[in-house]
Design a protein around this motif. Sequence first.
Motif, PDB file in Angstrom:
ATOM      1  N   LEU A 198      72.081  50.352  25.399  1.00  0.00           N
ATOM      2  CA  LEU A 198      72.566  51.217  26.473  1.00  0.00           C
ATOM      3  C   LEU A 198      72.109  50.665  27.811  1.00  0.00           C
ATOM      4  CD1 LEU A 198      71.744  54.691  24.897  1.00  0.00           C
ATOM      5  CD2 LEU A 198      74.035  53.890  25.458  1.00  0.00           C
ATOM      6  N   GLU A 199      72.758  51.114  28.882  1.00  0.00           N
ATOM      7  CA  GLU A 199      72.431  50.747  30.256  1.00  0.00           C
ATOM      8  C   GLU A 199      72.783  49.285  30.545  1.00  0.00           C
ATOM      9  OE1 GLU A 199      68.954  52.351  31.996  1.00  0.00           O
ATOM     10  OE2 GLU A 199      68.928  54.097  30.691  1.00  0.00           O
ATOM     11  N   ARG A 200      73.002  49.060  31.838  1.00  0.00           N
ATOM     12  CA  ARG A 200      73.558  47.780  32.283  1.00  0.00           C
ATOM     13  C   ARG A 200      72.721  46.565  31.856  1.00  0.00           C
ATOM     14  NH1 ARG A 200      77.099  47.415  36.928  1.00  0.00           N
ATOM     15  NH2 ARG A 200      77.848  45.289  36.857  1.00  0.00           N
ATOM     16  N   GLU A 201      71.405  46.667  32.067  1.00  0.00           N
ATOM     17  CA  GLU A 201      70.536  45.513  31.803  1.00  0.00           C
ATOM     18  C   GLU A 201      70.643  45.050  30.349  1.00  0.00           C
ATOM     19  OE1 GLU A 201      65.870  44.611  32.436  1.00  0.00           O
ATOM     20  OE2 GLU A 201      66.708  46.224  33.665  1.00  0.00           O
ATOM     21  N   GLN A 235      77.118  58.892  30.855  1.00  0.00           N
ATOM     22  CA  GLN A 235      76.564  58.710  32.214  1.00  0.00           C
ATOM     23  C   GLN A 235      75.058  59.029  32.234  1.00  0.00           C
ATOM     24  OE1 GLN A 235      78.115  57.205  34.435  1.00  0.00           O
ATOM     25  NE2 GLN A 235      80.255  57.800  34.605  1.00  0.00           N
ATOM     26  N   PHE A 283      73.029  58.106  30.176  1.00  0.00           N
ATOM     27  CA  PHE A 283      72.322  56.943  29.621  1.00  0.00           C
ATOM     28  C   PHE A 283      72.800  55.655  30.296  1.00  0.00           C
ATOM     29  CE2 PHE A 283      71.909  60.281  26.567  1.00  0.00           C
ATOM     30  CZ  PHE A 283      70.631  60.124  26.035  1.00  0.00           C
ATOM     31  N   GLY A 284      72.967  55.729  31.617  1.00  0.00           N
ATOM     32  CA  GLY A 284      73.306  54.522  32.367  1.00  0.00           C
ATOM     33  C   GLY A 284      74.790  54.238  32.464  1.00  0.00           C
TER      34      GLY A 284
END
Length: 358
Positions: free
Chosen positions: A290-293, A344, A346-347
């Motif tokens: 999850l999330e962009r990184e 949203q 969770f990133g």
Amino acid sequence: TMQSQINDILARFSEYISTHNYPDTPMLTVYADIDPTNPDNQRENPAWLIELKNEVKQFEEEYADELKRRKAQKRLANVEQMVLSYLRDRKPSGRSVALFSDFEDYVAVDLPVNMSTRVYYGFPQVKHLLFALDQYKKYLVVLFSGAEVRLVNVYLTRTTEDVTFETDHDKMRRISRKSMEAGQDRRSPEYQRRFVKEVAGELNHALMDDPDTERVVLGGNLELANAVKNGLHPTVREHVVAIESIDFKASDQEIAAAVKGIGDDYEQAHDMAEVEDLIRLSSGRGAAVLEREGVEAALSRGQVKTLVLPYPMEASAFDALIVDALLNGADIEFVYGAAAERLQEFGGIGAKLYYSLR
């Protein structure tokens, strides 16, 4: 099939983008709603042309300085001519067209779904096209009565009120053929058993031959519908999303309206289950992030099987990631409504991976 059509569209987009230095070259993305079934598009001066010219005018005003700086005004005029001649000189096979250009040449693809006429500049805008294709679903409705079977294909686009349908006479004849033999007592358990077995067998074949039908709704005589569902091959049975008491004699329009309601509920629940699955898998270092990184790292390692995104999203938030995912051969799936809001938290982005991170 629709699936091979989508694969072709994405392959042509990916090839064009990967050979045109997309990160450093601002591109023009044009969507034109040329729907030939719309009477306004059948006039000598079609609605799509008026809309497109207005869009281009707005675009020229908004980006006047940028176009001057890049000495692109002349080239924009050339692109405009290319686009217009492409759209005017051929019989489109879809409802709309998407076109991507670096101001030197272009690639255009016909789309089986309606897209609003828009012009974008900068990063290639493929997310709207991907979302529209992702939302376009084919539902097969199979209704039972005594010894008859009725089939209707319903095509849904969840975010619009767009519902189209067609009765599948060929498949219906094939499935009903054996069950209509004269002299049979249709109420006898033996006849029912044979009928169910034959219809389930025919449906197995029909669905295995048609990768576009992702969802099946059974109805009419509910006892027969349940018996046929139980007789289906497990891989086919998992496509059955509902057994509903839809009247065998209902009009195609009534059937389509019923399926629209069933479809909206099912897709919403399906989206939420996808997001909850992502959250669960990522928390245990399973086959999701999850999330962009985390997504960027997984993409750089070639681990991403499916990118999961909310729609709508912030204007250019994930444009680069989407193109990278496409060029890496990943699938892209969108979640909508309540499921998008959950993502949203969770990133706003997640990915299913080919293998777990344990």
